[in-house]
Structures are given as structure tokens and as C-alpha cells.
Design an enzyme around this catalytic site. Sequence first.
Site, mmCIF file in Angstrom:
data_model
loop_
_atom_site.group_PDB
_atom_site.id
_atom_site.type_symbol
_atom_site.label_atom_id
_atom_site.label_comp_id
_atom_site.label_asym_id
_atom_site.label_seq_id
_atom_site.Cartn_x
_atom_site.Cartn_y
_atom_site.Cartn_z
ATOM 1 N N HIS A 433 0.839 -1.200 0.000
ATOM 2 C CA HIS A 433 0.000 0.000 0.000
ATOM 3 C C HIS A 433 0.873 1.249 0.000
ATOM 4 C CE1 HIS A 433 -3.069 2.735 2.183
ATOM 5 N NE2 HIS A 433 -3.221 2.812 0.892
ATOM 6 N N GLU A 445 2.808 0.438 3.300
ATOM 7 C CA GLU A 445 2.340 -0.612 4.209
ATOM 8 C C GLU A 445 2.473 -1.957 3.486
ATOM 9 O OE1 GLU A 445 -0.924 1.401 7.152
ATOM 10 O OE2 GLU A 445 -1.584 0.986 5.120
ATOM 11 N N ASN A 483 -5.102 3.918 7.247
ATOM 12 C CA ASN A 483 -6.447 4.373 6.894
ATOM 13 C C ASN A 483 -7.489 3.975 7.933
ATOM 14 O OD1 ASN A 483 -5.765 5.764 4.618
ATOM 15 N ND2 ASN A 483 -6.203 4.092 3.198
HETATM 16 P P1 NAI Z 1 -7.049 5.951 -10.761
HETATM 17 O O1 NAI Z 1 -8.484 5.933 -11.100
HETATM 18 O O2 NAI Z 1 -6.278 7.216 -10.868
HETATM 19 O O3 NAI Z 1 -6.284 4.874 -11.651
HETATM 20 C C1 NAI Z 1 -6.753 3.594 -11.889
HETATM 21 C C2 NAI Z 1 -6.197 3.161 -13.234
HETATM 22 O O4 NAI Z 1 -6.445 1.779 -13.399
HETATM 23 C C3 NAI Z 1 -6.841 3.871 -14.415
HETATM 24 O O5 NAI Z 1 -5.819 4.465 -15.221
HETATM 25 C C4 NAI Z 1 -7.553 2.763 -15.171
HETATM 26 O O6 NAI Z 1 -7.525 2.954 -16.563
HETATM 27 C C5 NAI Z 1 -6.763 1.544 -14.764
HETATM 28 N N1 NAI Z 1 -7.497 0.313 -14.848
HETATM 29 C C6 NAI Z 1 -8.760 0.057 -14.445
HETATM 30 N N2 NAI Z 1 -9.077 -1.216 -14.691
HETATM 31 C C7 NAI Z 1 -8.011 -1.792 -15.259
HETATM 32 C C8 NAI Z 1 -7.724 -3.084 -15.749
HETATM 33 N N3 NAI Z 1 -8.625 -4.048 -15.671
HETATM 34 N N4 NAI Z 1 -6.518 -3.326 -16.278
HETATM 35 C C9 NAI Z 1 -5.604 -2.352 -16.345
HETATM 36 N N5 NAI Z 1 -5.810 -1.111 -15.901
HETATM 37 C C10 NAI Z 1 -7.001 -0.826 -15.369
HETATM 38 O O7 NAI Z 1 -6.952 5.354 -9.289
HETATM 39 P P2 NAI Z 1 -5.795 5.538 -8.195
HETATM 40 O O8 NAI Z 1 -6.125 6.671 -7.327
HETATM 41 O O9 NAI Z 1 -4.501 5.476 -8.875
HETATM 42 O O10 NAI Z 1 -6.017 4.228 -7.310
HETATM 43 C C11 NAI Z 1 -5.620 2.960 -7.732
HETATM 44 C C12 NAI Z 1 -5.609 2.018 -6.556
HETATM 45 O O11 NAI Z 1 -4.724 2.506 -5.582
HETATM 46 C C13 NAI Z 1 -6.948 1.837 -5.857
HETATM 47 O O12 NAI Z 1 -7.034 0.523 -5.395
HETATM 48 C C14 NAI Z 1 -6.851 2.791 -4.700
HETATM 49 O O13 NAI Z 1 -7.682 2.418 -3.627
HETATM 50 C C15 NAI Z 1 -5.397 2.646 -4.336
HETATM 51 N N6 NAI Z 1 -4.816 3.760 -3.626
HETATM 52 C C16 NAI Z 1 -5.145 5.040 -3.935
HETATM 53 C C17 NAI Z 1 -4.586 6.094 -3.242
HETATM 54 C C18 NAI Z 1 -4.922 7.495 -3.598
HETATM 55 O O14 NAI Z 1 -4.570 8.405 -2.838
HETATM 56 N N7 NAI Z 1 -5.580 7.761 -4.712
HETATM 57 C C19 NAI Z 1 -3.627 5.877 -2.160
HETATM 58 C C20 NAI Z 1 -3.284 4.491 -1.967
HETATM 59 C C21 NAI Z 1 -3.891 3.486 -2.664
#
Ligand code: NAI
Length: 687
Positions: A433, A445, A483
Site C-alpha cells: 500500500h 504498508e 487508513n
Molecule cells: P485511478 O483511477 O487514478 O487509476 C486507476 C487506473 O487503473 C486507471 O488508469 C484505469 O484505466 C486503470 N485500470 C482500471 N481497470 C483496469 C484493468 N482491468 N486493467 C488495467 N488497468 C485498469 O486510481 P488511483 O487513485 O490510482 O487508485 C488505484 C488504486 O490505488 C486503488 O485501489 C486505490 O484504492 C489505491 N490507492 C489510492 C490512493 C490514492 O490516494 N488515490 C492511495 C493508496 C492506494
Amino acid sequence: MTTRSATPDSGPDAKVVSVVIENGHALVTIDNPPVNPLSVSVRRGLMEAVKLVNEAGCKTAAIVCAGRTFVAGGDISEFAGPPPLPHLPDVLDTIEASATPFIAVMHGTVLGGGLELALSCAWRIADDKTKFGLPEVNLGLIPGAGGTQRLPRVIGLERAARMAANGKPVNAATFKEFGGLDLVFSGDPMQALASFRETLPARPTNTSLRTVEDADLTALKAEITKSAKGSNAPMIALETTALAARLSFADGSKIERQTHLDLRQSAQSRALRRLFFANRAVTRPDRLKAFEPAAIKHVAIVGGGLMGAGIAAASLAAGHRITLLERDTASAEAGHARVEAIIAKDLASGRIAEAQAAARRAAFFAGTDYTAAGDADIAIEAVFEDPDVKRAVFKQLSDVMSETALIATNTSYLDPNLISQGMPGPGRFLGLHFFSPANIMKLVEVVGTSVTTDQTMSTAFAFARGLGKIPVETGVCDGFIGNRILSAYRRQADYMVADGASPYDVDKAMRGLGMPMGPYELQDLTGLQISWANRKRQLAAGTWPGRYVDIADKLCELGRQGRGSPARKGWYDHSETAGQPDPEVEAMVAAYRSEHGTGQQAFTAEEIVMRIMAAIVNEANLILEEGIATSDTAIDIVWTEGYGFPKHLGGPMFWAEETGMERVREAFAAVEAQSPGSWKAAGVFKS
Ligand code: NAI
């Protein structure tokens, strides 16, 4: 040639300092791995060395260090008790007063006591990659061996005060320009020393005998007050350095030494030192030492959004080859552009050179074909926070990757056990994480599932450390360590807003404690949608703990999902100027209160802080009791590194100890009374 050991020939201090005399010149070598700290054995050895070179009537004596760096500081393991003799200031005064003049020949990081040692020498020469600094303030201290008094006598008051107060190192070129060095060389230090000795300048006036011109430090004081964010050592370092313009070296040094010794006992310094030591223990768990980490060369990242791009950039910076996989070509291009933007920014800011940027670009590929990840040593998925999407990605990765390669999820809240269930090679799945922005934030994490092997954990820890991160082990629960505490923090904040506090007052109160921003400002920055989705999930699963305040949901429904949302609104209005309190939000809060018959309570800033901290400390203790965190310091590291909790307050667990558990217990009783049935009390809070 005579070789003498200035420390005993055998025993733990054997040959820590040795002296070789050749053609009337002495070479004093400090060999105290790993970073040549000025432990008592080194101090004794240096005293003896001064005696030896003077008895031999040497023309010069050069101090060099074995290993990767010149002395990188004092020995902080000695800081807890009274320092054993000889004291460093006396050693340095002896070196400065020596009839045989000393030359510091430096490489690596010349920090704290190391710089103080160099300043006591008549001349200083250094490799061009050397860094110089007084980082004591980072441990809540100021220099204690003349650093604040000798440095201004060498480089001038304003520059010295800045270095002492901000704790940041400067490079060799800058330090030479300041007048701190007589020579900067590249290549063989012995050759550089030999030629320096051949054209030896006249011996300069001893540093301590020089005078310092006064300077106006008003602007610097304002700058330091702002950057110190409640930590008191930076301003004390500045004020102490300023004494050099008014007092003799002896008088200034006496005050510096006493201040240094007093600060060693201060709560802020104890907090910072505890975190410093805990950091090492937490990031290298004993349990994993028996497992040699597997080499990581090729990293696959799935999802090139905010997090995936940041993780890719961090991995490229560590020298790995990266394959970024996205769901379609357009998204792959967008992911590529995000990573490129980070590289370009690092280049533009001077953080990296053109050659490094080129190497990163060459090591980076973005596409949609999973076979490109076939020989990856680790894969990290950062796709949407949806268990089905994540499981599908894990399955595709398992299909192409070797069964010994690691597969990790960057999920914020979901259970890695469920994401990896039933897939081949169950011991290699885990959670990693990262925090946003992942190329900058240091915390990671590391979440083992019920079957993750220690071998996998060891490799994951080494990989994260290799990225320059701070990995902390956490067990599986909703939100892991960080979190989960954040949820408790927000819950109590929401309860107070529901009952009468303004969200803007809550933010202000938490900033007053030293948080860089309050809970509502933070939500606006990171976006309200992930926690909204998580609340919906918890409500649907019936796992929401107690009273529910739905004001944030209403904001999300109106499209007010934070600064980055199209509306550029959240708890605040950022559409014109960032962070404006918004009457529309105040009206929504008022509507909630009238609907629920709440809002009659008044909270002082202190009550806000105490109640929020009580909720945080309660959750932290539950986490500890449930074995989710391995130690109280692990929790404190998560909250200081990942959530901006002030390091000089040591983290929530240290804060509770310092505040007094009785007071925290009282505040927690008020929290429980305010929202009956909403809190599970940790063992320490049960009456
Ligand atoms: P985001 O929405 O910016 O990016 C997600 C990306 O995954 C998108 O570019 C999308 O096109 C891609 N994607 C979706 N389905 C896919 C698939 N089947 N195959 C390949 N690519 C795919 O989301 P973000 O904020 O980057 O979050 C991603 C993960 O990280 C989530 O699980 C979130 O909970 C976790 N996370 C987010 C944090 C944050 O501050 N935004 C902090 C720590 C973890």
C-alpha cells in the site's frame, strides 16, 4: 614510515583510529563502520593521535576516514545518558590548538559532529561529491561541539545560521563558494592531499579566534518559523548561531553545549530520536533476516492512474525496468504521459540530470499486452478499488508470471486474501500500500495475507527499501494501520461537526496541533470519492461502526469531490481561490443538524484536538491489541510518514504517553458519551 594505533591494538576499540607518519607528515585514519560516528573510542583515539603527531613533530596531520564516508555524525546511541569522556568539544579544541596543523580530507556525507571535526582543522579539502550539513535539528537538537560557533566564523553568519536551522546539507561546490573548503578534488584523495601539501598555504588563524560580522536575520527567522511547523530546535539553532557575532567562541560554545545537553532531554528530541531508531527496526523486521530477498529487476505495474504512475516513477528512479499495463491503448498512453510528466518535472527542477531522465525513459514501456509482464519479478496492481476488477487482474498476472514472482495489490481498504484467493502460488501474493503521491511519499504498508511466505515478505521489504521507501508491516483489517486510524479520525471529526463545530474550526484546531492540514482540507486534497466508496461498502456489509453522519456523502452526490474534481469544490470552494470556506457547505451542515436535532454543542480548539486524538489513540491501541501492528512505534511511523502527524510529537502513541494517559482517557470518555455505542474501547480505555 611509522604506523601507530591511537586506540588499543585489541578489544572492541582496536585500531578505530590509526596514525601513519611518513616524511614528517601524518595520516590519521578513522575506521569506525558503518559511517565513522564520533563514538567514545574515536574521541579517545583522536586525542591520542594529536599527542602522537606532536611528539613526532609532524609538519601536518591529515584526517581521513575508511569506508563510504567521512565522519557522518555523533554517536546518537550515546545521547540517552551523560556523554562519556573525552567530550567532543575538548577533542576539537585540542585538534585546533595542535602545533601540528590538521587537514580534513573528506568524502561522503560530512554531517553534524563530522562537520564540527572538519571545522576544527586548519584546512579542509573534499571530494567533489561530498555533502556538508548540520542535521541535528532533525533530531530536535542543535550541534553540541562548536558547530554553531565555528561555522559562522568560516562561512559567515547568515549562511551558517541557515545551515544550522534548516538541517539541509549543501554540496561541495556550494560549500567551497561559501569559503568552507580550501580545495575540491575529484579522484584519488591521497593524490589530492599530496599536491595540497606541496603548495601548503600559510596556516590560517584558528577558527575560534576569528570574529564574525553581524547580519540581519529577520527574513531567515520568518522562513524558519514557517518551515519548522512547531518544532523548536530550528529556531534555537538559529539563535545560538547568532551568538557568534556577539560573544567570544568560548562563551558562545558554553551556551551551545548547555543548550544541546538540555535539548537531549526534551520531549521533542526524545520523540524524534525514538522515531529515528524505530525506523531502522520497523523497516528491517528481525523475523525476515533469515530470508535472503530475491533480486528484482523487472517490475510490472497494472493501472497507470494516479497511483500506478507514481509507483512506476519511483521504481524507475530505483533503476528497475518497468512494464505498465492498462486496460486499453488510450489509457496506456495516458499512463505513459503521467510517468513522463513526473520524469520531466524531476528534470526541470534539477533533481535529475538529462542522462538519468534518458535512462528512465529507456527502461519504461506502457502497453496492454500482459505477456510483456511474463518475466517480471514483481507485479503491483493499482487499478480501480473494485474487488472484481482487482481479482481479474491478479488472475491475468498469475497466468503469465512465474510462480515465484511476487504479485501485490495497492488496495487502500480491500482484503488481499480475497483478491488472491484460489490462485496458484498463494504464498507470493501480498498488499503493498503506497501513499499518494507515490513517487514522493515514503511510507509503504506491507500487508501479508494469511499464507504469504516470509520469503515473499523479505523480498517485498527489500524492494520497498530499494525504492527509498519506509516499509511497515501491517495485518489485514479495514484500512490496515493508517487508513483505519484515519477513519476513526474522520468519524470523530464528523461527529463534532454534526454536534456543533464548524468543519473549518476543526481544520484550524488540528493545524494548531501541528498537522499540515486538517481532516477536511485533506479530504479536499486527496478527493472524497475513495472514502465515499468505502463507506458505502461498509454500510452495505453492515460493518459501519455506530453513528453515521452523511454530510460528506451529500457533498459527493453534488459532485463536490474535492479540489481535483471538475467542480473544484469539496468542503471548501477551490474554484476561484483554493481553500475558501463555503456558505453552501455551512448550509448543508446546518440542514443536517436541524434534521437530526443536533448542533447545540460548543467545542473549544483544545476539546477538538483532545477528542480527535483520543479517538485516534483508541483506534491505535485496538490495532496493537489485535496484532495488526507489530509495535507502537510502527503505528507512529505510519502516522508521521503517511499522514503528516508532526514528527516532533512522535506519533499518536508517543503523544498519548507525553500528554498523559489520564487526560486521554478523560477525553475518550467524552467521545463515548458524545456518540453512545459508536466506539469499541481499547483495553487501555476500559474502566
Ligand atoms: P485511478 O483511477 O487514478 O487509476 C486507476 C487506473 O487503473 C486507471 O488508469 C484505469 O484505466 C486503470 N485500470 C482500471 N481497470 C483496469 C484493468 N482491468 N486493467 C488495467 N488497468 C485498469 O486510481 P488511483 O487513485 O490510482 O487508485 C488505484 C488504486 O490505488 C486503488 O485501489 C486505490 O484504492 C489505491 N490507492 C489510492 C490512493 C490514492 O490516494 N488515490 C492511495 C493508496 C492506494
